[in-house]
Enzyme design. Structure first.
Site, mmCIF file in Angstrom:
data_model
loop_
_atom_site.group_PDB
_atom_site.id
_atom_site.type_symbol
_atom_site.label_atom_id
_atom_site.label_comp_id
_atom_site.label_asym_id
_atom_site.label_seq_id
_atom_site.Cartn_x
_atom_site.Cartn_y
_atom_site.Cartn_z
ATOM 1 N N LYS B 73 17.317 -12.620 7.729
ATOM 2 C CA LYS B 73 17.475 -12.921 6.410
ATOM 3 C C LYS B 73 18.999 -13.241 6.050
ATOM 4 C CE LYS B 73 15.822 -10.998 1.684
ATOM 5 N NZ LYS B 73 15.284 -9.928 1.157
ATOM 6 N N SER B 148 11.255 -11.335 -1.692
ATOM 7 C CA SER B 148 12.365 -12.259 -1.310
ATOM 8 C C SER B 148 12.627 -12.750 0.039
ATOM 9 C CB SER B 148 13.535 -11.627 -1.973
ATOM 10 O OG SER B 148 13.970 -10.483 -1.132
ATOM 11 N N SER B 172 10.027 -6.735 -1.005
ATOM 12 C CA SER B 172 10.738 -7.927 -0.141
ATOM 13 C C SER B 172 10.290 -8.192 1.163
ATOM 14 C CB SER B 172 12.039 -8.112 -0.606
ATOM 15 O OG SER B 172 12.149 -8.456 -1.947
#
Lengths: 108, 475
Positions: B73, B148, B172
């Site tokens: 990420k 996310s 997330s």
């Protein structure tokens, strides 16, 4: 709990300004509605008595066994730092090995 | 090989049935064919070099992750590789160092193939809150991958790497894993160092892997759980030893275990999700797990509690983006004050601004006790609910989300409504517990459904054993 009467446009602009953010007119309206909705929802918390409840700020504070007198300890060893050259590579502006910013003190 | 788990790939490399370069070539192909917009920055070139070196050296893999392609990420700082946090504010930021997670995975020999998309600073449930564009669900592009860490989940499904590291502040990793049919694991708060993980809400943020199986997650966790002296909130528990346990786990492992269920949670779900979760509970029962009724009375307040605490912490964490030392600067603003204002105004996206402003308000003079401190007291009550429940059961069963993946566009339309969807994931972060999202079944849309298992704090190994046994029990 909440002391405010309503979320006004002025309040939104003021708080945004505290956070060094400027809002367009349409954003002020949108943010005002958003804040009002969130804070109205949050009102539900007033129904829960918490006078004698200790706040929980971070889960790790619940683990005193990992700390010495509440503090994390590590060996006091000197480590090499990244150095000026590497750090300044990301600077939006630099000069003479320093970060450069707009003038803070006016010339007289 | 795309659908193989990490452990099988490891054995393949060890027995020289597959080569390091062949394995990477698959990820390279997948990255070229990607349809989801999950990649922000490709690092395939350096991965290729590493794979060739490994191939030349001819050594067997040194760890379970040695030679395994993966993505990060874009919240994990990577030395000399652009790290954006999904934000304009950091669009040109090239970190001068590796954070703990980046460094550990590099040292384990895993091959970083790219930095993947996320909601800006991890703020969102749809991966739509980013100037880099929405990440589509890899199983059906009309839907979102979730957020996310949407880029992480999409990349794994598309075969761009075999696992990804995301983060989980309020769900997330578990939500995108759930929307994409993967396993997402949020470790206990403190289990993985946050050094070099760009902060959203420091008391909630936790580095979290996503992969295809619980065994994959175990292979990753072993490499990222050393004590890191550079994070004072990192628990000194040392590296997990779990993979061998899972491989040799007995068939009747589940028998006699107790699983708590708060019945009211299931009532509020969409019927298709509810049906699958009830089926999952029956699988547990069939394997000898005792289902126990539990009550978690304060969890209904978790959305209010979370959005006060998370935004407060975000408003202080994001104060550092001032256009001075790195990241986006509005040039020629006239004076220093305006440099801050214009840089932040132009750099941050709408959702991030909403959260900064809400957090600034909750912390401001006169409101601090009524909002921030009150929320921290609620946080205590939520954590105590779990403590009570764990007196009756070893693990807790809960939904991840009331529905399958959202349609594109839902997240940007009404962010307040979107916050409500985090109901089942955020209490786990507030209490600092480990949460394991497992895929199970399909909903009406044909998209995956699933559930999560929760364990007491620092019972991460036990939770992985339990989840692994379930996955084996389903087969």
């Amino acid at each position: 709990m909440a002391q405010f009467k309503e979320i006004t446009a002025e309040l939104v602009v003021h708080v945004a300004s505290l956070a060094r953010i400027e809002l367009r007119a349409d954003e002020i309206k949108e943010f005002q509605g958003h804040m009002a909705k969130v804070l109205a929802h949050v009102e539900e918390l007033t129904s829960v008595p918490t006078d004698h409840v200790e706040p929980l700020f971070s889960p790790m504070r619940e683990n005193p066994e990992f700390y010495v007198d509440g503090r994390a300890q590590r060996n006091d060893e000197v480590r090499p730092s990244l150095g000026t050259e590497k750090i300044l590579r990301n600077a939006p502006q630099s000069e003479l090995n320093q970060f450069k910013v707009e003038a803070v003190i006016e010339e007289s | 090989m795309k659908n193989s788990d990490i452990h099988s790939l490891h054995l393949g490399l060890k027995e020289k049935k597959i080569s390091y370069t062949e394995l990477l070539a698959e990820s390279t192909q997948a990255a070229r064919k990607s349809q989801t917009n999950c990649l922000i920055t490709s690092t395939l070139e350096s991965a290729q070099e590493s794979a060739e070196q490994k191939q030349k050296a001819g050594l067997p893999p040194q760890t379970y992750l040695d030679g395994i392609p993966f993505t990060l990420k874009d919240l994990f700082v990577t030395e000399n590789v652009r790290t954006t946090a999904g934000s304009m504010v950091l669009y040109n930021y090239i970190p001068p160092y590796d954070g703990y997670v980046s460094k550990s995975l590099k040292e384990a020999g895993a091959l970083l193939v790219g930095k993947v998309s996320c909601d800006e600073f991890g703020m969102g449930s749809t991966n739509e809150n980013t100037p880099f564009g929405v990440v589509a669900n890899p199983l059906n592009p009309a839907f979102v991958a979730g957020g996310s860490s949407g880029g992480s989940a999409a990349a794994v499904v598309e075969g761009i790497g075999h696992f990804s590291m995301g983060t989980d502040t309020g769900g997330s990793i578990r939500l995108p894993a759930n929307f994409c049919g993967l396993v997402g694991f949020k470790p206990s708060y403190g289990r993985v160092s946050r050094y070099g993980q760009i902060a959203y809400a420091s008391s909630l943020d936790q580095a979290s892997p996503v992969g295809k199986t619980v065994l994959d997650i175990a292979c990753i966790m072993e490499q990222i759980t050393e004590k890191d002296p550079l994070d004072s909130t990192n628990a000194p528990l040392g590296a997990m030893k779990i993979v061998d346990h899972l491989i040799t786990q007995k068939k009747d492992y589940l028998a006699g275990k107790t699983l708590g269920v708060e019945k009211s949670f299931l009532e509020a779900l969409n019927p298709d999700v509810k049906k699958e979760l009830e089926d999952a509970l029956r699988v547990f029962e069939k394997n000898g797990v005792k289902i126990v009724d539990i009550k978690l009375p304060h969890l209904k307040y978790c959305v209010s509690t979370y959005y006060l605490i998370a935004t407060s912490e975000a408003s202080t964490n994001l104060a550092r983006y001032d256009g001075i030392h790195y990241g986006y600067r509005h040039h020629h603003a006239g004076d220093l004050e305006n440099t801050y204002r214009q840089s932040r105004t132009e750099g941050f996206g709408t959702e991030v601004k909403k959260r900064i402003i809400l957090g600034t308000f909750a912390l401001s003079s006169g409101y601090h006790d009524a909002y921030f401190k009150k929320a921290c007291k609620m946080r205590r009550l939520i954590a105590q609910d779990y403590d009570q429940a764990f007196k009756q059961c070893q693990f807790i069963f809960a939904p991840v989300c009331a529905s399958t993946a959202f349609s594109q566009g839902a997240g940007v339309k009404d962010s307040f409504q979107m916050y409500m969807n985090d109901l089942y994931t955020i209490p786990v972060n507030l209490a600092g517990l480990p949460g394991l999202a497992l895929p199970f079944g399909k909903g009406q849309s044909g998209l995956p459904t699933g559930f999560q298992l929760v364990a007491p704090r620092f019972q991460d190994e036990e939770l992985l054993k339990f989840g692994h046994a379930f996955q084996k029990g389903v087969k």
